[in-house]
Enzyme design. Structure first.
Site, short mmCIF file in Angstrom:
data_model
loop_
_atom_site.label_atom_id
_atom_site.label_comp_id
_atom_site.label_asym_id
_atom_site.label_seq_id
_atom_site.Cartn_x
_atom_site.Cartn_y
_atom_site.Cartn_z
N SER A 1 7.19 -39.07 -16.45
CA SER A 1 6.05 -39.05 -17.38
C SER A 1 6.58 -39.16 -18.82
O SER A 1 7.53 -38.46 -19.19
CB SER A 1 5.28 -37.75 -17.19
OG SER A 1 4.53 -37.43 -18.35
N HIS B 1 5.17 -42.59 -14.49
CA HIS B 1 3.97 -41.77 -14.31
C HIS B 1 3.12 -41.89 -15.58
O HIS B 1 3.57 -41.56 -16.68
CB HIS B 1 4.40 -40.32 -14.08
CG HIS B 1 3.30 -39.36 -13.80
ND1 HIS B 1 2.77 -39.19 -12.54
CD2 HIS B 1 2.62 -38.50 -14.62
CE1 HIS B 1 1.82 -38.25 -12.59
NE2 HIS B 1 1.71 -37.82 -13.84
N ASP C 1 0.02 -40.57 -17.51
CA ASP C 1 -0.95 -39.49 -17.62
C ASP C 1 -2.11 -39.91 -18.52
O ASP C 1 -1.89 -40.20 -19.71
CB ASP C 1 -0.28 -38.24 -18.24
CG ASP C 1 0.59 -37.49 -17.24
OD1 ASP C 1 0.10 -37.18 -16.15
OD2 ASP C 1 1.75 -37.19 -17.59
N MET D 1 -5.62 -38.65 -20.16
CA MET D 1 -6.45 -37.46 -20.44
C MET D 1 -7.66 -37.90 -21.24
O MET D 1 -7.53 -38.65 -22.21
CB MET D 1 -5.64 -36.45 -21.24
CG MET D 1 -4.30 -36.12 -20.60
SD MET D 1 -3.46 -34.87 -21.55
CE MET D 1 -1.86 -34.88 -20.73
N HIS E 1 -2.07 -41.08 -13.20
CA HIS E 1 -2.68 -39.77 -12.98
C HIS E 1 -3.87 -39.60 -13.93
O HIS E 1 -3.69 -39.36 -15.12
CB HIS E 1 -1.59 -38.70 -13.25
CG HIS E 1 -2.05 -37.29 -13.11
ND1 HIS E 1 -1.31 -36.22 -13.56
CD2 HIS E 1 -3.16 -36.75 -12.55
CE1 HIS E 1 -1.95 -35.08 -13.29
NE2 HIS E 1 -3.08 -35.38 -12.70
N MET F 1 -6.57 -37.65 -15.47
CA MET F 1 -7.11 -36.29 -15.69
C MET F 1 -8.42 -36.51 -16.44
O MET F 1 -8.53 -36.27 -17.64
CB MET F 1 -6.10 -35.47 -16.50
CG MET F 1 -4.90 -35.06 -15.67
SD MET F 1 -3.57 -34.36 -16.65
CE MET F 1 -2.67 -35.84 -17.07
N MET G 1 -0.45 -30.01 -8.56
CA MET G 1 -0.11 -29.62 -9.94
C MET G 1 0.61 -28.27 -9.94
O MET G 1 0.14 -27.30 -9.34
CB MET G 1 -1.38 -29.50 -10.80
CG MET G 1 -2.11 -30.80 -11.07
SD MET G 1 -1.10 -32.12 -11.77
CE MET G 1 -0.61 -31.41 -13.35
N ASP H 1 3.78 -32.13 -9.72
CA ASP H 1 3.74 -32.52 -11.13
C ASP H 1 3.62 -31.31 -12.05
O ASP H 1 2.64 -30.57 -11.97
CB ASP H 1 2.53 -33.46 -11.33
CG ASP H 1 2.43 -34.01 -12.75
OD1 ASP H 1 3.36 -33.82 -13.54
OD2 ASP H 1 1.40 -34.66 -13.04
N GLY I 1 8.66 -34.88 -16.79
CA GLY I 1 8.40 -35.42 -18.11
C GLY I 1 9.41 -34.94 -19.12
O GLY I 1 10.44 -35.58 -19.35
#
Ligand code: DX5
Ligand code: ZN
Length: 206
Positions: free
Chosen positions: A6, A30, A32, A34, A63, A65, A134, A168, A188
């Site tokens: 990440s 990865h 992320d 958000m 991913h 979120m 998670m 993760d 990450g």
């Protein structure tokens, strides 16, 4: 074990970070995402991600979120995405999202927050390719690993289905020892705040 890196917490800007990750033998980048609703922070727009992933040859492990994952599927399916993962807690009808992701020929993951039990996934496990467990509250990088989620990995592996189990949050050379039975880990800040990405990835693999 597969390693997915990440890039949200790094010493360098995203472009430089992604280029450095690309030089390593990491299995996935990865990504992320958000939305400022499902989690407090809002980070990248699709336009920004599309520009950034041009610097990577890695397959993407996305991913989401996000409160409304359906909104993102079509866009992310256009990229070099192998896994597209949404949050179980964010949706009313997981099957709808699973089918939508599969309709683009990509693999589907479901992520669970630390407080969500593995049992809730039972109706879906034969229809997905990844469970993303998670080990921190979703929302930001650099948090401390929660070791009390580790039992979920064995629970999922015992279900004997075809999905991979990925973990993760807060993964480093020490916390990795709690998740040895996972098929993949996301790391990450441990990798990207260092001066030698490959060395950190090697530490995770050994
Ligand atoms: C947390 C993200 C993770 C996280 C990983 O909300 O989903 O992917 O950024 O970063 P570290 O390894 O720093 O916890
Ligand atoms: Zn993530």
């Amino acid at each position: 074990m597969k390693i997915s890196v990440s890039f949200i917490k790094s010493k360098y800007n995203e472009k430089e970070t992604i280029k450095l990750i690309d030089k390593t033998d990491a299995d996935y980048l990865h990504v992320d995402i958000m939305d400022g609703k499902f989690v407090e922070q809002k980070n990248y727009s699709f336009k920004e991600i599309k520009r950034l992933v041009k610097y990577s040859t890695k397959k993407l492990d996305v991913h989401l979120m996000c409160e409304n994952p359906s909104k993102y599927i079509k866009d992310y399916a256009l990229l070099n995405t192998q896994y597209l993962t949404f949050h179980f807690e964010a949706v009313k009808n997981p099957n709808e999202i699973i089918n939508e992701i599969h309709s683009y020929g990509i693999k589907c993951g479901i992520s669970i927050k630390p407080s969500t039990l593995v049992e809730s996934l039972k109706p879906y496990i034969n229809n997905i390719e990844q469970v993303l467990v998670m080990s921190v509250e979703p929302g930001k990088g650099g948090q401390e690993f929660m070791s009390d989620i580790a039992f979920k990995i064995d629970q999922l592996q015992e279900m004997n289905s075809n999905f991979i189990v990925s973990v993760d949050g807060g993964i480093n050379n020490e916390t990795i020892n709690h998740v040895k039975n996972a098929d993949m880990v996301v790391s990450g800040s441990y990798v990207c705040l260092s001066d030698n990405y490959q060395e950190k990835i090697d530490n995770l693999r050994n």
